[in-house]
Enzyme design. Structure first.
Site, short mmCIF file in Angstrom:
data_model
loop_
_atom_site.label_atom_id
_atom_site.label_comp_id
_atom_site.label_asym_id
_atom_site.label_seq_id
_atom_site.Cartn_x
_atom_site.Cartn_y
_atom_site.Cartn_z
N GLN A 107 -35.67 -51.36 -26.54
CA GLN A 107 -36.43 -52.17 -25.59
C GLN A 107 -36.74 -51.33 -24.36
O GLN A 107 -35.82 -50.87 -23.66
CB GLN A 107 -35.69 -53.43 -25.16
CG GLN A 107 -36.65 -54.32 -24.34
CD GLN A 107 -36.01 -55.52 -23.68
OE1 GLN A 107 -35.01 -55.38 -22.97
NE2 GLN A 107 -36.58 -56.70 -23.88
N TYR A 186 -39.71 -58.47 -14.84
CA TYR A 186 -39.76 -57.01 -14.64
C TYR A 186 -41.23 -56.56 -14.58
O TYR A 186 -42.13 -57.41 -14.49
CB TYR A 186 -38.92 -56.32 -15.72
CG TYR A 186 -37.47 -56.76 -15.61
CD1 TYR A 186 -36.73 -56.46 -14.46
CD2 TYR A 186 -36.87 -57.53 -16.59
CE1 TYR A 186 -35.42 -56.90 -14.31
CE2 TYR A 186 -35.55 -57.98 -16.45
CZ TYR A 186 -34.84 -57.66 -15.31
OH TYR A 186 -33.54 -58.11 -15.15
#
Ligand SMILES: Cc1cc2nc3c(=O)[nH]c(=O)nc-3n(C[C@H](O)[C@H](O)[C@H](O)COP(=O)(O)O)c2cc1C
Length: 365
Positions: A107, A186
């Site tokens: 990820q 994010y």
């Protein structure tokens, strides 16, 4: 004339699934979980290799968030994929997972404004000079999130490309693919949001402007490693770190249209929006849907019943976070209906091998 109804193959958590070039033996995905156990310099360790190898019976493992650049590091103690040394350190992890018969995606997580100069030595960057809401971990304890530096228009593409460069290193390091972290407040999620992204250039304003960064990051990654090895995680209507999206259905429908044109391997959706919105996104996405069917960090954790319900609603794969953290043999436990060990929150982000490698497999009484 009699017409025969098409036969529907049985879909269950334990039936196989073809994902790009990979054959998954089951539909249980290990959700990405930051565990803050990397060695200094953002290196993967032998303990991390053991942790992931213990969970190799997952149909697919998605690693913890991995920073694609130093300025993209959010928490101290997280691993990276922006140096050759970091890439080399991941070989022990991917090798151990493959040796145990598993598959693993990295990820790629750029924290954007959810970062701190005490962690990276740099002022965090974001779409606009708007701080996140909350406190961020630093080597000196939790601190208020700082005001980020708004990226200049001509700087934005290099941050989009950083995902692609990390993806290339991930493949060199033996990963089977990458998942762009487009969720949870994010950097990609900051660009998607209508209150963290106040830009008036081509990366902000309209829905088309706000999805541009995500599309550029995905497209650069597809160019680097291929669409069948590229997925993305999304948290539609999520409010992590203070982000808000005025128009989630319009925003995500537009985004999914662009991502479908790129042919991404999957979208990995968190249950952050209401069910009608999630089902609308299922209908708007022609490819593989990994569903994480509960609110992240909420009171309920993904379980068998929720997973089966979402397979019935059209998800292809189900990701389990906390249940996998605390049950390395989760796939087998789900198969035989064995009880699950609860996760110990106190060792999520600390404790070395304790609460990391120490969760037992199920023993018949
Ligand atoms: C310790 C911990 C760390 C997490 N770190 C990440 C992360 O790095 N990236 C991410 O996308 N989600 C992260 N999450 C969210 C999980 O992937 C998942 O969405 C959440 O735990 C809800 O699913 P569950 O009920 O199955 O645990 C984290 C969750 C936990 C508990």
């Amino acid at each position: 004339m009699t017409t025969l109804a098409p036969s529907t193959p049985e879909v269950s958590l334990h039936s196989g699934y073809r994902l790009g070039e990979l054959t998954l033996p089951n539909r249980v995905v290990m959700a990405p979980m930051t565990r803050v156990r990397a060695a200094s310099g953002g290196l993967a360790t032998a303990s991390m290799a053991a942790y992931y190898a213990q969970r190799a019976t997952a149909g697919l493992i998605v690693s913890e968030g991995v920073q694609p650049s130093l300025v993209g590091q959010s928490n101290p103690g997280t691993p990276g994929l922006h140096t050759d040394e970091q890439a080399a350190s991941w070989r022990q992890v991917t090798g151990a997972v493959h040796a145990n018969g598993g598959r693993i995606f990295a990820q790629l997580m750029h924290g954007g404004r959810v970062s701190h100069a005490d962690t990276t030595g740099m002022q965090p960057v974001g779409p606009s000079a708007v701080p996140a809401v909350g406190e961020v971990f630093t080597p000196n304890g939790p601190q208020p999130t700082p005001v980020p530096r708004a990226l200049e228009t001509d700087e934005v593409p290099e941050h989009a490309r950083s995902y692609a460069e990390a993806a290339r290193r991930a493949i060199e390091a033996g990963f089977d693919g990458v998942e762009l972290h487009g969720a949870n407040g994010y950097l990609i999620s900051q660009f998607l949001s209508s209150n963290a992204n106040l830009r008036t250039d081509r990366y902000g304003g309209s829905v088309q402007g706000r999805i541009r960064f995500a599309v550029e990051a995905a497209s650069a990654t597809v160019e680097a490693i291929g669409a069948s090895r590229t997925g993305i995680r999304l948290s539609p209507d999520g409010t992590f770190w203070g982000v808000a999206e005025d128009d989630p259905v319009e925003l995500y429908t537009a985004l999914l249209g662009e991502l479908a044109d790129l042919g991404l391997a999957y979208i990995h959706v968190e249950a952050t929006a209401d069910e009608p919105t999630l089902l609308a996104l299922r209908r708007a996405w022609p490819g593989t849907l990994i569903m994480n069917p509960v609110l992240p960090m909420g009171p309920d954790q993904t379980d068998r019943a929720t997973a089966d319900r979402w397979l019935g609603l059209g998800a292809d794969l189900i990701s389990f976070g906390r249940a996998f953290l605390a049950n390395p043999d989760l796939v087998e436990r789900l198969r035989i209906g064995a009880p699950l060990t609860p996760a110990d929150e106190t060792t999520y982000y600390q404790g070395g091998n304790q609460g990391y490698l120490t969760y037992p497999t199920y023993q018949h009484p």
